[in-house]
Motif scaffolding. Structure first.
Motif, PDB file in Angstrom:
ATOM      1  N   ASP A 178       1.200  -8.260  17.043  1.00  0.00           N
ATOM      2  CA  ASP A 178       2.395  -8.687  16.314  1.00  0.00           C
ATOM      3  C   ASP A 178       2.450  -8.143  14.897  1.00  0.00           C
ATOM      4  O   ASP A 178       3.335  -8.501  14.119  1.00  0.00           O
ATOM      5  CB  ASP A 178       2.494 -10.213  16.295  1.00  0.00           C
ATOM      6  CG  ASP A 178       1.321 -10.867  15.566  1.00  0.00           C
ATOM      7  OD1 ASP A 178       0.459 -10.151  15.019  1.00  0.00           O
ATOM      8  OD2 ASP A 178       1.267 -12.119  15.542  1.00  0.00           O
ATOM      9  N   SER A 188       0.118  -8.563  12.533  1.00  0.00           N
ATOM     10  CA  SER A 188      -0.630  -9.387  11.581  1.00  0.00           C
ATOM     11  C   SER A 188      -2.116  -9.031  11.620  1.00  0.00           C
ATOM     12  O   SER A 188      -2.586  -8.311  12.505  1.00  0.00           O
ATOM     13  CB  SER A 188      -0.453 -10.866  11.907  1.00  0.00           C
ATOM     14  OG  SER A 188      -1.039 -11.177  13.168  1.00  0.00           O
ATOM     15  N   THR A 200       5.482 -10.311  13.008  1.00  0.00           N
ATOM     16  CA  THR A 200       5.342 -11.091  11.774  1.00  0.00           C
ATOM     17  C   THR A 200       6.167 -10.528  10.628  1.00  0.00           C
ATOM     18  O   THR A 200       6.455 -11.235   9.670  1.00  0.00           O
ATOM     19  CB  THR A 200       3.876 -11.124  11.337  1.00  0.00           C
ATOM     20  OG1 THR A 200       3.442  -9.782  11.034  1.00  0.00           O
ATOM     21  CG2 THR A 200       3.001 -11.702  12.431  1.00  0.00           C
ATOM     22  N   GLU A 254       5.044  -8.312   8.592  1.00  0.00           N
ATOM     23  CA  GLU A 254       4.129  -7.901   7.532  1.00  0.00           C
ATOM     24  C   GLU A 254       4.178  -6.390   7.351  1.00  0.00           C
ATOM     25  O   GLU A 254       4.424  -5.639   8.293  1.00  0.00           O
ATOM     26  CB  GLU A 254       2.701  -8.349   7.863  1.00  0.00           C
ATOM     27  CG  GLU A 254       2.518  -9.850   7.886  1.00  0.00           C
ATOM     28  CD  GLU A 254       1.071 -10.246   8.132  1.00  0.00           C
ATOM     29  OE1 GLU A 254       0.181  -9.402   7.906  1.00  0.00           O
ATOM     30  OE2 GLU A 254       0.848 -11.392   8.560  1.00  0.00           O
TER      31      GLU A 254
END
Length: 714
Positions: free
Chosen positions: A446, A448, A685, A687
């Protein structure tokens, strides 16, 4: 018989028997080539950090170079570029179609632009209303539009394709690149890659028009021909485009050496050649066109041509000593806007060239001196362009960006880095970050939990199928056979919470340029490319002991075999090779059994073409790879530097059938890989890193004292 020979013979026996298939932990079906599952990840050169938005400046203060107020006119979402103000009777038709009452809600102007909100370049409209009046659109499709207050005006942003484009045509794919929008009468004219060509290395780019009244879309470019950079005449009657004609694309990555053709905007009829060798046309009036090309003295320059004369009179406008390109012709005065790259300067900028005084007037250097600026467009009172917004808005670049996939069960993501590879269970991704972050990183699926597992220059990643090991090539890329590059095994790569200091490494190779390791599915061997004999060929070695445990040469010859990938069922090793024409730069995809038998070519993109970086699907029945099969989709000089602007991601069955294009853009897409778990965009996420706008302009525009500086070799 010494122990080394015994170990080597044991390895050879096992390889000859072939390795056992890997027992998949996840179901994976591809019975018909369409029912595919999992996640594809790939890289695009520089694209993750573009963060383009469109800006404008008022024209009047430019005469005095004072009091310049730059206005941001797009919303900071995704990448927004190649704007164009729309004019003509089609504006009223557009407002009527959108149920906007222009009597009570006067429209100040309409700008068409390109946005990549779904990972594909698509057409959007910004409708600017006068006097901050409220928007009256009773039947507006709110899902496809958004309101934003800019500079005291109400602005409506609309996905043009979502509202106006014809739906449900089986012969046209839903996903394609759309670019360079203009309005011709009651239609929108643009370039698109929606129509597949029947031959390799033929660009899919062609000019289309979509009726604002009916939504009907028609192709204006003849079948078998590629057209780029369309421009509509002021009357709306004619379209001019840069075309390679019957010659087609020959692999150029600088000046495409296209010719300018004109044809009717209504149906594409009356097509005729106007100018030999020209690109990026822009109409000043229905008889005068400006365009760019590289002159015989090497400088990119803007030219003017008369369209309606029996033999078009062509005149060079901008002088040597400055590279000037992507012109935008004024229809209200004797000047043009151009992008320039001046010798000794680090950035591309927008300037005005006064046709009477034959002098340049600086524009963007006065307000944003340390950014690259691209592809100007003009109205009666403003000049527009796009540049990276940097930290102003939307300053986060996700490490994984979803791209709309043509297959619902197969997710497609661009990674902010290169050489992604998935762990055997599909839950982790190893990759090489951007050049300023040297080394190898691992993150969750994801996006992360990113952590560094290896420092130093590296390229290529691959996971061991049985152990938590990531293999990489430690050293510089694109180097000669004698340059030292080692295959390194990185241990404990799958252990979350493990610091870089707790990671251990082992160098598996002894000499030469060794790269692109790929382990066998039983975890016992690694195939890789090595230049130790003076030519880059394929070798197999012990996965744990490296060369010390045995080494076997798999391919041999005076050519380059590289970018190898071992199928998950152990049956085949796929690789890219130029053996059809050694040293030509052309690469085809080959298969070979791990025991050295069964060598055959699976895919090529003509003798001079490229099929690179093959990667097997988890069920070993399909492959994903990068190729120049679709040629170029835009003039390379109109985008930031791309090593290979023709690179797109494709997939096919292992026999080369059911070829399908997955990406459509003007960038180099490459180094794809295939994981076994499907992940949706909602699971990511978000990020990532901050936008730094540190991508390069075209390297071949960098000059010192009037000379080109270097070139890029692949």
């Amino acid at each position: 018989m010494d122990s080394y020979v015994i170990r080597f013979l044991l390895i050879l026996i096992i390889v000859l028997l072939r390795v056992a298939p890997f027992n998949s932990l996840y179901a994976f079906a591809s019975a018909d080539g369409r029912n595919l599952q999992g996640t594809l990840a790939f890289a695009s050169v520089g694209r993750a950090h573009y963060a383009f938005d469109i800006y404008t400046l008022p024209l009047q203060p430019l005469r005095f170079s004072t009091n310049l107020e730059e206005t941001l006119v797009t919303d900071g979402e995704s990448v927004n570029h190649n704007g164009q103000y729309l004019q003509g009777p089609g504006i009223q038709t557009l407002m009527h179609r959108l149920n906007i009452n222009t009597t009570s809600t006067p429209v100040e102007n309409v700008m068409a632009f390109v946005s990549e909100r779904d990972g594909f370049p698509e057409l959007y409209l910004n409708i600017y209303l006068k006097d901050n009046l409220p928007l009256l659109a009773e039947k507006a499709e709110e899902n496809s539009r958004r309101e934003a207050l800019e500079d005291g005006k109400r602005c409506l942003t609309i996905n043009f394709g979502g509202v106006f484009e014809e739906k449900g045509k089986k012969d046209m794919p839903d996903l394609s690149m759309k670019d360079r929008p203009s309005m011709a009468g009651n239609s929108m004219v643009y370039v698109s890659t929606r129509g597949q060509t029947k031959a390799s290395r033929k660009s899919w780019a062609a000019v289309y028009s979509t009726s604002i009244k009916t939504g009907r879309t028609r192709r204006l470019t003849p079948d078998g021909i590629a057209d780029l950079s369309p421009a509509v005449s002021p009357s709306g009657e004619w379209v001019m485009a840069a075309s390679a004609g019957e010659r087609g694309w020959q692999g150029e990555i600088r000046d495409l050496e296209t010719d300018l053709y004109v044809f009717r905007a209504s149906d594409g009829s009356g097509r005729r050649l106007v100018v030999k060798h020209g690109g990026w046309p822009s109409w000043a009036d229905d008889n005068t066109v400006f365009f760019h090309r590289q002159a015989e003295d090497g400088w990119w320059s803007v030219y003017r041509a008369s369209v309606n004369s029996s033999s078009a009179l062509v005149e060079r406008i901008t002088p040597p000593g400055i590279d000037a390109f992507t012109p935008a012709a004024s229809r209200t005065g004797p000047w043009i806007a151009v992008a320039t790259r001046r010798p000794g300067h680090d950035y591309r900028h927008i300037e005005i060239f006064d046709l009477l005084k034959k002098k340049f007037i600086q524009v963007t250097r006065l307000v944003s001196p340390n950014s690259h600026h691209y592809n100007p467009f003009v109205s009666s009172d403003r000049i527009g362009y796009h540049r990276c917004r940097g930290g102003h808005v939307g300053n986060r670049v996700p490490v994984l960006e979803q791209i709309r996939s043509p297959l619902p069960s197969l997710s497609l993501f661009r990674i902010d880095g290169s050489f992604p590879s998935f762990s055997p269970d599909g839950s982790l991704i190893a990759y090489i970050p951007n050049i300023e972050y040297s080394g190898v990183y691992v993150m969750r699926l994801d996006g992360s939990g990113r952590r560094k597992i290896f420092s130093g220059a590296a390229f290529g990643t691959a996971w061991d199928w049985k152990r938590g090991v990531v293999y990489t090539s430690a050293g510089p890329g694109f180097e000669t056979e004698t340059t030292t590059v080692d295959i390194v095994a990185i241990y404990n790569a799958d252990r979350e919470g493990t610091s870089e200091s707790e990671i251990s490494y082992k160098t598996l190779t002894k000499e030469g340029n060794n790269a692109f390791p790929s382990p066998s599915p039983d975890g016992k061997f690694v195939v890789f490319r090595s230049g130790r004999t003076g030519h880059k060929n394929l070798y197999i070695m012990d996965a744990e002991e490296g060369e010390e445990g045995g080494l076997w040469q798999l391919t041999e010859g005076p050519w380059t075999d590289t970018m190898c990938n071992w199928s998950p069922d152990g049956e085949w090793i796929a690789f890219a090779s130029d053996r059809d024409s050694p040293g030509s730069g052309g690469f085809a995809m080959y298969f070979i059994h791990p025991n050295g038998t069964g060598l055959h070519r699976v895919l090529n993109s003509s003798t001079a073409g490229r099929v690179n970086h093959p990667w097997f699907s988890p069920d070993s029945k399909s492959l994903v790879f990068t190729s120049d099969y679709a040629g170029v989709s835009a003039e390379p000089i109109s985008v930031p530097h791309q090593f290979q602007p023709y690179g797109e991601i494709f997939m096919a069955r292992v026999d080369g059938s059911e070829l399908q294009r997955l990406t459509h853009n003007a960038y180099e897409d490459g180094t794809p890989s295939w994981g076994r778990i499907f992940i949706a965009a909602s699971d990511l996420t978000g990020e990532g890193e901050s936008v730094k706008c540190d991508f390069d302009d075209d390297h071949w525009l960098q000059r010192m004292n009037g000379e080109s500086v270097g070139s890029v070799s692949c």
